[in-house]
Enzyme design. Structure first.
Site, PDB file in Angstrom:
ATOM      1  N   GLN A  88     -25.951 -61.015  -8.689  1.00 27.65           N
ATOM      2  CA  GLN A  88     -25.639 -61.117 -10.114  1.00 27.65           C
ATOM      3  C   GLN A  88     -24.358 -60.364 -10.452  1.00 27.65           C
ATOM      4  O   GLN A  88     -24.084 -59.289  -9.935  1.00 27.65           O
ATOM      5  CB  GLN A  88     -26.829 -60.608 -10.949  1.00 27.65           C
ATOM      6  N   ARG A  96     -22.576 -53.148 -20.684  1.00 26.68           N
ATOM      7  CA  ARG A  96     -21.566 -52.075 -20.750  1.00 26.68           C
ATOM      8  C   ARG A  96     -20.150 -52.604 -20.907  1.00 26.68           C
ATOM      9  O   ARG A  96     -19.204 -51.841 -21.024  1.00 26.68           O
ATOM     10  CB  ARG A  96     -21.673 -51.173 -19.516  1.00 26.68           C
ATOM     11  N   HIS A 160     -27.081 -44.722 -16.984  1.00 27.89           N
ATOM     12  CA  HIS A 160     -26.394 -44.270 -15.760  1.00 27.89           C
ATOM     13  C   HIS A 160     -25.637 -42.957 -16.032  1.00 27.89           C
ATOM     14  O   HIS A 160     -24.408 -42.919 -15.998  1.00 27.89           O
ATOM     15  CB  HIS A 160     -25.422 -45.380 -15.362  1.00 27.89           C
ATOM     16  N   ASP A 205     -26.996 -41.798  -2.502  1.00 30.46           N
ATOM     17  CA  ASP A 205     -27.284 -42.901  -3.433  1.00 30.46           C
ATOM     18  C   ASP A 205     -28.759 -43.272  -3.251  1.00 30.46           C
ATOM     19  O   ASP A 205     -29.110 -44.021  -2.345  1.00 30.46           O
ATOM     20  CB  ASP A 205     -26.385 -44.103  -3.105  1.00 30.46           C
ATOM     21  N   GLU A 264     -29.849 -40.856 -13.148  1.00 34.30           N
ATOM     22  CA  GLU A 264     -29.969 -42.065 -13.967  1.00 34.30           C
ATOM     23  C   GLU A 264     -31.434 -42.400 -14.268  1.00 34.30           C
ATOM     24  O   GLU A 264     -32.248 -42.478 -13.350  1.00 34.30           O
ATOM     25  CB  GLU A 264     -29.312 -43.228 -13.215  1.00 34.30           C
TER      26      GLU A 264
HETATM   27  O1  TA6 Z   1     -26.093 -45.869  -9.572  1.00 31.44           O
HETATM   28  C1  TA6 Z   1     -25.362 -45.723  -8.386  1.00 31.44           C
HETATM   29  C2  TA6 Z   1     -24.486 -46.954  -8.201  1.00 31.44           C
HETATM   30  O2  TA6 Z   1     -25.261 -48.121  -8.139  1.00 31.44           O
HETATM   31  C3  TA6 Z   1     -23.636 -46.748  -6.947  1.00 31.44           C
HETATM   32  O3  TA6 Z   1     -24.096 -47.555  -5.872  1.00 31.44           O
HETATM   33  C4  TA6 Z   1     -22.223 -47.095  -7.418  1.00 31.44           C
HETATM   34  O4  TA6 Z   1     -21.972 -48.472  -7.287  1.00 31.44           O
HETATM   35  C5  TA6 Z   1     -22.308 -46.634  -8.868  1.00 31.44           C
HETATM   36  O5  TA6 Z   1     -23.574 -47.107  -9.308  1.00 31.44           O
HETATM   37  C6  TA6 Z   1     -21.160 -47.012  -9.748  1.00 31.44           C
HETATM   38  O6  TA6 Z   1     -21.134 -48.394  -9.978  1.00 31.44           O
HETATM   39  P1  TA6 Z   1     -19.910 -48.987 -10.857  1.00 31.44           P
HETATM   40  O7  TA6 Z   1     -20.151 -50.459 -10.950  1.00 31.44           O
HETATM   41  O8  TA6 Z   1     -19.953 -48.302 -12.191  1.00 31.44           O
HETATM   42  O9  TA6 Z   1     -18.663 -48.605 -10.105  1.00 31.44           O
END
Ligand code: TA6
Length: 293
Positions: A88, A96, A160, A205, A264
Protein backbone atom coordinates in the site's frame (compact mmCIF):
# COMPACT_ATOMS: atom_id res chain seq x y z
CA UNK A 1 -16.91 24.62 7.99
CA UNK A 2 -13.58 26.10 6.99
CA UNK A 3 -10.74 26.36 9.46
CA UNK A 4 -10.87 30.14 9.33
CA UNK A 5 -14.50 30.10 10.49
CA UNK A 6 -13.54 28.52 13.83
CA UNK A 7 -13.36 30.90 16.78
CA UNK A 8 -9.94 30.65 18.46
CA UNK A 9 -9.30 31.18 22.19
CA UNK A 10 -6.71 33.81 23.02
CA UNK A 11 -3.99 31.14 23.47
CA UNK A 12 -4.37 29.74 19.94
CA UNK A 13 -3.11 31.57 16.84
CA UNK A 14 -3.50 30.50 13.19
CA UNK A 15 -0.31 31.45 11.37
CA UNK A 16 1.79 30.68 8.34
CA UNK A 17 4.74 28.33 8.86
CA UNK A 18 7.60 27.35 6.54
CA UNK A 19 6.62 27.39 2.85
CA UNK A 20 3.27 28.84 3.87
CA UNK A 21 2.01 25.70 5.61
CA UNK A 22 -0.77 26.73 7.99
CA UNK A 23 -0.17 25.99 11.62
CA UNK A 24 -1.83 26.55 14.96
CA UNK A 25 0.44 28.02 17.57
CA UNK A 26 -0.56 27.41 21.19
CA UNK A 27 1.01 29.91 23.54
CA UNK A 28 -0.30 29.48 27.04
CA UNK A 29 1.74 30.28 30.09
CA UNK A 30 -0.02 27.56 32.10
CA UNK A 31 0.78 24.74 29.67
CA UNK A 32 3.73 26.00 27.69
CA UNK A 33 3.75 26.12 23.92
CA UNK A 34 2.81 23.84 21.04
CA UNK A 35 2.63 23.96 17.25
CA UNK A 36 0.21 21.92 15.14
CA UNK A 37 0.28 21.97 11.33
CA UNK A 38 -2.99 21.50 9.48
CA UNK A 39 -0.85 19.43 7.07
CA UNK A 40 -1.28 15.96 8.49
CA UNK A 41 -2.80 17.43 11.69
CA UNK A 42 0.77 17.03 12.83
CA UNK A 43 1.83 18.39 16.19
CA UNK A 44 5.50 19.24 15.77
CA UNK A 45 6.31 20.92 19.07
CA UNK A 46 5.26 20.72 22.71
CA UNK A 47 7.34 22.57 25.29
CA UNK A 48 5.86 22.32 28.82
CA UNK A 49 6.86 25.05 31.31
CA UNK A 50 10.28 24.37 32.88
CA UNK A 51 11.07 21.65 30.32
CA UNK A 52 13.10 21.24 27.16
CA UNK A 53 11.02 20.37 24.07
CA UNK A 54 9.35 16.96 24.48
CA UNK A 55 8.86 16.30 20.76
CA UNK A 56 11.75 16.03 18.32
CA UNK A 57 11.67 17.77 14.95
CA UNK A 58 14.35 17.36 12.31
CA UNK A 59 16.17 20.53 11.31
CA UNK A 60 16.14 19.03 7.81
CA UNK A 61 12.39 18.47 7.72
CA UNK A 62 10.74 19.40 4.43
CA UNK A 63 7.60 21.49 4.81
CA UNK A 64 5.68 20.70 1.63
CA UNK A 65 2.15 19.51 0.97
CA UNK A 66 3.30 16.25 -0.62
CA UNK A 67 5.81 15.21 2.05
CA UNK A 68 5.35 14.17 5.69
CA UNK A 69 6.96 16.51 8.23
CA UNK A 70 9.89 14.66 9.87
CA UNK A 71 9.19 14.74 13.57
CA UNK A 72 6.53 15.56 16.13
CA UNK A 73 3.67 13.07 15.87
CA UNK A 74 2.84 11.98 12.31
CA UNK A 75 -0.53 10.21 12.06
CA UNK A 76 -0.14 6.89 10.25
CA UNK A 77 -3.61 6.01 8.91
CA UNK A 78 -5.37 3.95 7.52
CA UNK A 79 -2.34 1.69 7.13
CA UNK A 80 1.13 1.42 8.65
CA UNK A 81 4.24 1.29 6.48
CA UNK A 82 3.12 -0.53 3.32
CA UNK A 83 0.16 -2.09 5.11
CA UNK A 84 -0.30 -5.74 6.12
CA UNK A 85 0.70 -6.99 2.65
CA UNK A 86 3.41 -4.38 2.13
CA UNK A 87 1.88 -3.10 -1.13
CA UNK A 88 0.00 0.00 0.00
CA UNK A 89 1.13 3.50 -0.89
CA UNK A 90 1.91 6.12 0.24
CA UNK A 91 3.90 4.67 3.11
CA UNK A 92 2.04 5.06 6.44
CA UNK A 93 -1.18 6.01 4.65
CA UNK A 94 -2.67 9.22 3.25
CA UNK A 95 -3.70 11.00 6.51
CA UNK A 96 -0.31 12.64 7.18
CA UNK A 97 -0.14 14.03 3.64
CA UNK A 98 -3.50 15.77 3.64
CA UNK A 99 -4.56 19.13 5.10
CA UNK A 100 -6.97 18.47 7.96
CA UNK A 101 -9.73 20.93 8.87
CA UNK A 102 -9.89 22.63 12.25
CA UNK A 103 -13.37 22.15 13.72
CA UNK A 104 -12.90 23.31 17.32
CA UNK A 105 -10.44 25.12 19.57
CA UNK A 106 -11.18 25.85 23.21
CA UNK A 107 -9.46 26.84 26.41
CA UNK A 108 -10.68 24.45 29.15
CA UNK A 109 -9.67 23.70 32.76
CA UNK A 110 -7.75 20.64 31.44
CA UNK A 111 -5.83 22.65 28.86
CA UNK A 112 -6.15 23.95 25.33
CA UNK A 113 -8.28 21.55 23.26
CA UNK A 114 -8.00 21.41 19.48
CA UNK A 115 -10.08 19.20 17.19
CA UNK A 116 -9.41 18.47 13.53
CA UNK A 117 -11.10 16.23 10.97
CA UNK A 118 -9.66 14.47 7.94
CA UNK A 119 -11.42 15.60 4.76
CA UNK A 120 -12.60 12.65 2.70
CA UNK A 121 -11.21 12.13 -0.79
CA UNK A 122 -12.08 9.78 -3.62
CA UNK A 123 -10.56 6.36 -3.03
CA UNK A 124 -10.35 6.73 0.74
CA UNK A 125 -11.61 3.97 2.98
CA UNK A 126 -15.15 4.72 4.30
CA UNK A 127 -13.72 5.97 7.61
CA UNK A 128 -14.22 9.40 9.20
CA UNK A 129 -11.21 10.42 11.32
CA UNK A 130 -11.39 13.01 14.09
CA UNK A 131 -8.24 13.99 15.98
CA UNK A 132 -8.36 15.71 19.35
CA UNK A 133 -5.29 17.28 20.93
CA UNK A 134 -5.22 18.55 24.51
CA UNK A 135 -2.21 20.66 25.46
CA UNK A 136 -2.30 20.55 29.25
CA UNK A 137 -0.05 19.31 32.02
CA UNK A 138 0.26 16.29 29.71
CA UNK A 139 -0.15 16.10 25.96
CA UNK A 140 -3.21 14.01 25.11
CA UNK A 141 -3.65 12.82 21.51
CA UNK A 142 -6.86 11.03 20.61
CA UNK A 143 -7.76 9.56 17.21
CA UNK A 144 -11.40 8.57 16.76
CA UNK A 145 -12.29 6.62 13.64
CA UNK A 146 -15.91 6.01 12.59
CA UNK A 147 -17.03 3.53 9.96
CA UNK A 148 -19.39 5.39 7.60
CA UNK A 149 -20.26 2.30 5.55
CA UNK A 150 -22.63 -0.62 5.93
CA UNK A 151 -19.87 -3.22 6.17
CA UNK A 152 -17.06 -3.93 8.69
CA UNK A 153 -13.83 -2.09 7.79
CA UNK A 154 -10.27 -3.01 8.87
CA UNK A 155 -7.58 -0.36 9.23
CA UNK A 156 -4.21 0.28 10.87
CA UNK A 157 -3.19 3.37 12.80
CA UNK A 158 -0.19 4.78 14.65
CA UNK A 159 0.59 8.01 16.46
CA UNK A 160 4.22 7.94 15.34
CA UNK A 161 5.65 9.98 18.23
CA UNK A 162 9.21 11.30 17.91
CA UNK A 163 10.45 11.95 21.45
CA UNK A 164 13.36 14.34 22.05
CA UNK A 165 16.19 12.82 24.11
CA UNK A 166 19.57 14.12 25.26
CA UNK A 167 21.57 11.30 23.64
CA UNK A 168 20.13 7.98 22.46
CA UNK A 169 23.14 6.22 24.06
CA UNK A 170 22.23 7.65 27.47
CA UNK A 171 18.55 6.73 27.70
CA UNK A 172 16.73 3.58 28.79
CA UNK A 173 13.30 2.41 27.66
CA UNK A 174 11.29 0.89 30.49
CA UNK A 175 7.92 -0.87 30.67
CA UNK A 176 8.22 -3.50 27.96
CA UNK A 177 9.93 -6.30 29.88
CA UNK A 178 8.20 -9.62 29.17
CA UNK A 179 6.32 -8.23 26.17
CA UNK A 180 6.57 -9.93 22.77
CA UNK A 181 7.72 -8.00 19.73
CA UNK A 182 8.24 -8.45 16.02
CA UNK A 183 11.75 -7.40 15.05
CA UNK A 184 11.30 -5.64 11.69
CA UNK A 185 15.02 -6.08 11.09
CA UNK A 186 14.88 -9.82 11.82
CA UNK A 187 12.70 -12.89 11.28
CA UNK A 188 8.89 -13.20 11.39
CA UNK A 189 8.60 -14.90 14.79
CA UNK A 190 7.72 -12.89 17.89
CA UNK A 191 10.51 -12.45 20.46
CA UNK A 192 9.81 -12.02 24.18
CA UNK A 193 11.84 -9.14 25.57
CA UNK A 194 13.83 -10.35 28.55
CA UNK A 195 15.62 -7.10 29.38
CA UNK A 196 14.02 -4.86 31.96
CA UNK A 197 15.37 -1.81 30.11
CA UNK A 198 15.96 -1.45 26.37
CA UNK A 199 19.14 0.37 25.41
CA UNK A 200 19.64 1.51 21.81
CA UNK A 201 23.08 0.97 20.26
CA UNK A 202 22.13 0.28 16.64
CA UNK A 203 19.11 0.54 14.34
CA UNK A 204 16.09 -0.66 16.26
CA UNK A 205 12.62 -1.21 14.78
CA UNK A 206 10.25 -3.27 16.91
CA UNK A 207 6.49 -3.76 16.85
CA UNK A 208 5.42 -4.89 20.33
CA UNK A 209 2.28 -6.99 20.07
CA UNK A 210 -0.76 -7.27 22.35
CA UNK A 211 0.54 -4.80 24.92
CA UNK A 212 -1.29 -2.05 26.82
CA UNK A 213 1.96 -1.13 28.58
CA UNK A 214 2.96 2.38 29.56
CA UNK A 215 6.45 3.12 28.26
CA UNK A 216 8.95 5.33 30.09
CA UNK A 217 12.00 6.87 28.41
CA UNK A 218 14.45 7.57 31.23
CA UNK A 219 16.83 10.40 30.36
CA UNK A 220 19.44 11.08 33.07
CA UNK A 221 21.19 13.83 31.11
CA UNK A 222 17.98 15.83 30.73
CA UNK A 223 17.02 14.77 34.27
CA UNK A 224 13.58 13.72 33.12
CA UNK A 225 11.42 10.73 32.31
CA UNK A 226 9.04 10.86 29.36
CA UNK A 227 5.98 8.71 30.03
CA UNK A 228 3.82 7.45 27.15
CA UNK A 229 0.59 5.83 28.31
CA UNK A 230 -2.29 4.78 26.08
CA UNK A 231 -5.81 3.43 25.69
CA UNK A 232 -7.37 1.60 22.75
CA UNK A 233 -4.00 0.43 21.46
CA UNK A 234 -2.68 -3.13 21.04
CA UNK A 235 0.77 -2.26 19.72
CA UNK A 236 3.73 -0.08 20.59
CA UNK A 237 6.41 0.58 17.99
CA UNK A 238 9.91 1.55 19.13
CA UNK A 239 12.25 2.91 16.45
CA UNK A 240 15.58 4.56 16.00
CA UNK A 241 17.16 4.56 12.52
CA UNK A 242 20.77 4.81 13.73
CA UNK A 243 23.47 5.96 11.31
CA UNK A 244 22.96 4.15 8.00
CA UNK A 245 19.17 4.46 7.78
CA UNK A 246 19.26 8.07 8.99
CA UNK A 247 21.93 8.93 6.42
CA UNK A 248 19.69 7.46 3.70
CA UNK A 249 16.86 9.87 4.62
CA UNK A 250 17.27 13.36 3.18
CA UNK A 251 15.15 14.88 5.95
CA UNK A 252 17.30 13.42 8.74
CA UNK A 253 20.22 15.74 9.44
CA UNK A 254 23.68 14.43 10.29
CA UNK A 255 23.79 12.81 13.74
CA UNK A 256 20.19 13.90 14.45
CA UNK A 257 19.27 10.30 15.12
CA UNK A 258 21.20 10.62 18.38
CA UNK A 259 18.59 13.00 19.84
CA UNK A 260 15.38 11.14 19.04
CA UNK A 261 13.51 7.96 19.81
CA UNK A 262 10.12 6.98 18.41
CA UNK A 263 7.63 5.45 20.86
CA UNK A 264 4.53 4.93 18.75
CA UNK A 265 1.04 4.19 20.02
CA UNK A 266 -0.50 1.92 17.42
CA UNK A 267 -2.88 -0.75 16.18
CA UNK A 268 -1.06 -2.49 13.34
CA UNK A 269 -0.71 -5.93 11.66
CA UNK A 270 -2.44 -8.49 13.92
CA UNK A 271 -3.49 -5.53 16.10
CA UNK A 272 -5.34 -3.86 13.21
CA UNK A 273 -8.79 -2.50 14.13
CA UNK A 274 -11.99 -3.91 12.59
CA UNK A 275 -14.81 -1.44 13.12
CA UNK A 276 -18.43 -2.42 12.42
CA UNK A 277 -20.94 -0.46 10.34
CA UNK A 278 -21.57 2.92 11.96
CA UNK A 279 -19.26 2.07 14.88
CA UNK A 280 -16.25 4.02 16.13
CA UNK A 281 -12.88 3.18 17.69
CA UNK A 282 -10.71 5.64 19.63
CA UNK A 283 -6.99 5.33 20.34
CA UNK A 284 -5.41 7.76 22.80
CA UNK A 285 -1.79 8.48 23.68
CA UNK A 286 -0.89 10.56 26.72
CA UNK A 287 2.65 11.97 26.90
CA UNK A 288 3.96 13.39 30.16
CA UNK A 289 7.33 14.82 31.14
CA UNK A 290 8.32 14.05 34.73
CA UNK A 291 11.35 15.36 36.63
CA UNK A 292 13.93 12.67 37.36
CA UNK A 293 15.25 12.65 40.89
O1 TA6 B 1 7.71 3.24 12.77
C1 TA6 B 1 8.98 2.88 12.29
C2 TA6 B 1 8.98 2.99 10.77
O2 TA6 B 1 8.01 2.15 10.21
C3 TA6 B 1 10.39 2.68 10.27
O3 TA6 B 1 10.44 1.40 9.66
C4 TA6 B 1 10.68 3.83 9.31
O4 TA6 B 1 10.22 3.54 8.02
C5 TA6 B 1 9.90 4.95 9.99
O5 TA6 B 1 8.67 4.34 10.35
C6 TA6 B 1 9.76 6.22 9.22
O6 TA6 B 1 8.94 6.05 8.11
P1 TA6 B 1 8.73 7.32 7.12
O7 TA6 B 1 7.80 6.85 6.04
O8 TA6 B 1 8.16 8.43 7.94
O9 TA6 B 1 10.12 7.67 6.64
Amino acid sequence: MATTDVALPHSVHLESGPNGLARLAVRDNRYGTAEIYLHGAQITSWVPPEHAPVLWLSAASVFADDVAIRGGVPICFPWFGGGPRGDQRPSHGYARLREWELTRAADTPDGVEIELVLPHAAGDLPLAATYRITVGTSLVLSLEVRNTSGEPVAYEEALHTYLAVSDIAAVGVEGLAGEAYLDRLGGPDPIVQEEQVVRVADELDRIYVGTPATVVVDDPQLRRRLVVSKTGSQNTVVWNPWTEKARAMADFGDEEYRTMLCVETANVRTGAVVVGPGESHTMTATIAAQPRP
